[in-house]
Design an enzyme around this catalytic site. Structure first.
Site, short mmCIF file in Angstrom:
data_model
loop_
_atom_site.label_atom_id
_atom_site.label_comp_id
_atom_site.label_asym_id
_atom_site.label_seq_id
_atom_site.Cartn_x
_atom_site.Cartn_y
_atom_site.Cartn_z
N HIS A 129 0.86 -1.19 0.00
CA HIS A 129 0.00 0.00 0.00
C HIS A 129 0.89 1.24 0.00
O HIS A 129 1.86 1.33 0.75
CB HIS A 129 -0.89 0.00 1.24
CG HIS A 129 -1.69 1.26 1.42
ND1 HIS A 129 -1.37 2.23 2.34
CD2 HIS A 129 -2.80 1.70 0.77
CE1 HIS A 129 -2.26 3.21 2.26
NE2 HIS A 129 -3.13 2.92 1.32
N HIS A 175 1.64 11.16 -2.06
CA HIS A 175 0.40 10.98 -1.34
C HIS A 175 -0.31 12.32 -1.32
O HIS A 175 0.11 13.24 -0.62
CB HIS A 175 0.68 10.49 0.08
CG HIS A 175 -0.49 9.84 0.72
ND1 HIS A 175 -0.59 9.63 2.08
CD2 HIS A 175 -1.63 9.33 0.20
CE1 HIS A 175 -1.73 9.03 2.36
NE2 HIS A 175 -2.38 8.85 1.23
#
Length: 589
Positions: A129, A175
């Site tokens: 992830h 991110h």
């Protein structure tokens, strides 16, 4: 190791402790004398019999036994073994063989042995992830280094969040809506190409979380095509009717994503508020991570009021924006992702002529299994289910991966850049099948739809004997555990698996001893051994502070070799210690 060790107390006092060399446990001595002739040496034939009868190595040959004798003689440079290796091993040599690198708990010769010709949906797949992050989810650097490290460990699914750069003319990986520093997409793609098949020849899936305009989608498509060339798997059809097999996709790169969506209009304040709370909670954790939370435990996720950064990743906007896609980008997508309209029942609908990937957060899956267990299992027999960490895990912690595996989820995505017990389970699961990153799901998840784990009968019992451990004296500073005395070690042994099988047990604590000899036996009844993982940890007891971490490993029960084995321990990050290991015995009764 023998003699005495001195610890300084205050300024003018010293404490001395006797240091003993590692000695074979009583069980090992008894077995040795049972098999040896009167002259005290275990011959090649006697060693072969021991390997067959005790170690359950049914196909062991005289050549195998001789290789072990030669290995002990060479590696340990024992003069008496060098002189008499043709006659066999004496007790010390036999003990060295059992406690050596040539006697691991998993068979190094086994390699890939599962049937690799079934569709991708029939396998658990080693999944990362936010694979590009070097640390926490809010402010760490983005880099290709964590991607390289993951691929070298055997991870087969790499996630990249792709965004426009500041000038909107190129693509970066970061991110989004955080303070993470970006890395160029092309750098990540080139690193994936170079390192994808170092640890395994089986396919690598790149899941893209796409935040791009059509112009940058086209640019991304060009980068992917030029970088991977013939390695890229492009089925050419709009959507696959069945997934191909890992065997047919060896050394291929697969792109999986959904149609693009509008950028989420999020409030950074919520992220900052939740981040602060999470940092406070993290300070309460044990230094190696909290005990794994049972997936039946209620969480307070909804009370936090956080923004789940991926909660809308496959929402209805997929259908609204198809017309804006760059066609060359769409053609690259081999595994289509998306939830579509409706709720969980609609998301889990199985279509006869179309397969796809569905993503659920850990809390979405926890809620779904209460009502839709059979639907989830049925869905994962043909389709792919990806599970990802909830949005408040800003410290890159992880959830219990068993909740996904026991319901057939193939892509249970964990944060690989951290450490902790959940990630140790992931390492353990994918030590199976030669560490290739693909583990065949149990047959009951592929055929039955009533995978309910309550009130199942015990199918086997794993008997584990924890004899002793050694190696800390060589791998740690002598005052690492205690400034005033040798360490006080204890071991924890248990099972991770379906709820009925989960348990942790503990040995006694042995004071002031670098080579603890616990010699304790534990029994573990197993209802679903196919999903059972043996957990082993060693800690050093500290009366004034938290106990110190001293090593861990996690092993798939389905591939444990019976008999007396040397079990190497690993650091909190999963790196193997040079010397630290336990001597254990495994029996199936």
């Amino acid at each position: 190791m023998s003699g005495k060790q001195t610890y300084r107390v205050c300024f003018c006092f010293q404490r001395r402790f006797r240091m003993a060399a590692a000695e074979a446990p009583n069980d090992v001595k008894a077995i040795f004398f049972k098999y040896t002739a009167a002259n005290g040496f275990m011959t090649v034939e006697q060693l072969r019999r021991f390997m067959v009868e005790v170690q359950k190595e049914e196909n062991a040959t005289l050549e195998d036994a001789q290789a072990h004798i030669d290995g002990v003689s060479h590696l340990h440079e024992l003069k008496h073994l060098t002189l008499f290796h043709r006659r066999g091993l004496n007790l010390e040599g036999f003990f060295k063989y059992l406690f050596g690198d040539a006697n691991p708990p998993l068979n190094p010769k086994l390699r890939v042995h599962h049937d690799m010709n079934a569709p991708l949906s029939h396998y658990f797949i080693y999944t990362g992830h936010n694979s590009y992050l070097t640390g926490n989810q809010l402010s760490s650097d983005c880099s290709d280094i964590p991607i390289i490290n993951a691929l070298h460990r055997g991870v087969r699914v790499i996630e990249l969040d792709i965004w426009p750069n500041s000038t909107k003319d190129n693509v970066e990986v970061l991110h989004g809506r955080t303070l993470t520093t970006p890395v160029k997409l092309i750098r990540c793609l080139r690193s994936i190409k170079e390192h994808a098949f170092v640890a395994s020849e089986y396919p690598v899936v790149i899941t893209l979380e796409d935040h791009l305009t059509p112009h940058l989608q086209a640019k991304t498509a060009e980068m992917i095509t030029k970088t991977f060339g013939d390695m890229l798997y492009s089925p050419g059809s709009e959507c696959l009717s069945e997934f191909p097999s890992p065997e047919s996709l060896k050394r291929r790169i697969i792109i999986s994503t959904k149609p693009p969506k509008e950028y989420l209009q999020a409030k950074d304040a919520k992220i900052q508020e939740t981040s602060s709370k999470k940092r406070k909670d993290a300070s309460k954790q044990e230094p190696w991570g909290n005990e794994i939370q049972s997936f039946g435990t209620k969480t307070n996720v909804n009370k936090v009021g956080c923004l789940d950064m991926e909660s809308n990743e496959e929402g209805e906007e997929d259908f609204k924006l198809d017309q804006y896609e760059a066609p060359e980008y769409r053609r690259l997508i081999a595994i289509h992702a998306g939830k579509g309209r409706g709720g969980m029942h609609d998301w889990l609908r199985v279509e006869p002529n179309k397969v796809r990937r569905l993503s659920l957060s850990e809390q979405e899956l926890e809620k779904a299994v209460a009502t839709y267990t059979q639907d989830i299992v049925r869905f994962t027999q043909r389709n792919l289910l990806r599970v990802y960490p909830k949005g408040i895990r800003f410290d890159s912690s992880n959830y219990n991966p068993l909740i996904g595996w026991m319901h057939g989820a193939q892509m249970v995505a964990l944060n690989m850049q951290g450490y902790g017990r959940a990630l140790w389970l992931m390492h353990g699961m994918f030590r199976a099948n030669g560490g290739c990153g693909y583990v065949k799901k149990p047959e009951f998840l592929l055929k039955d739809t009533d995978a309910i784990y309550d009130s199942l009968p015990v199918r086997m019992t794993l008997k584990v004997t924890v004899y002793m451990g050694e190696g800390w004296f060589y791998d740690f500073n002598h005052t690492y555990f205690d400034n005033y005395s040798p360490p006080d070690f204890y071991a924890r042994v248990g099972i991770a698996g379906v709820p009925a099988d989960v348990v942790m047990k503990k040995t006694k604590t042995l004071d002031d001893n670098w080579i603890p000899n616990w010699d304790e036996v534990f029994l573990f009844p197993l209802t679903v051994p196919e999903l059972a993982l043996l957990r082993v940890e060693v800690h050093e007891h500290d009366t004034s502070e938290k106990d110190d971490f001293a090593g861990q490993t996690c092993l798939p029960v389905s591939e444990l070799r019976q008999g007396i084995r040397a079990v190497p321990l690993h650091t909190r990050k999963g790196e193997r210690y040079k010397s630290v290991r336990l001597l254990m015995r495994f029996e199936l009764i």
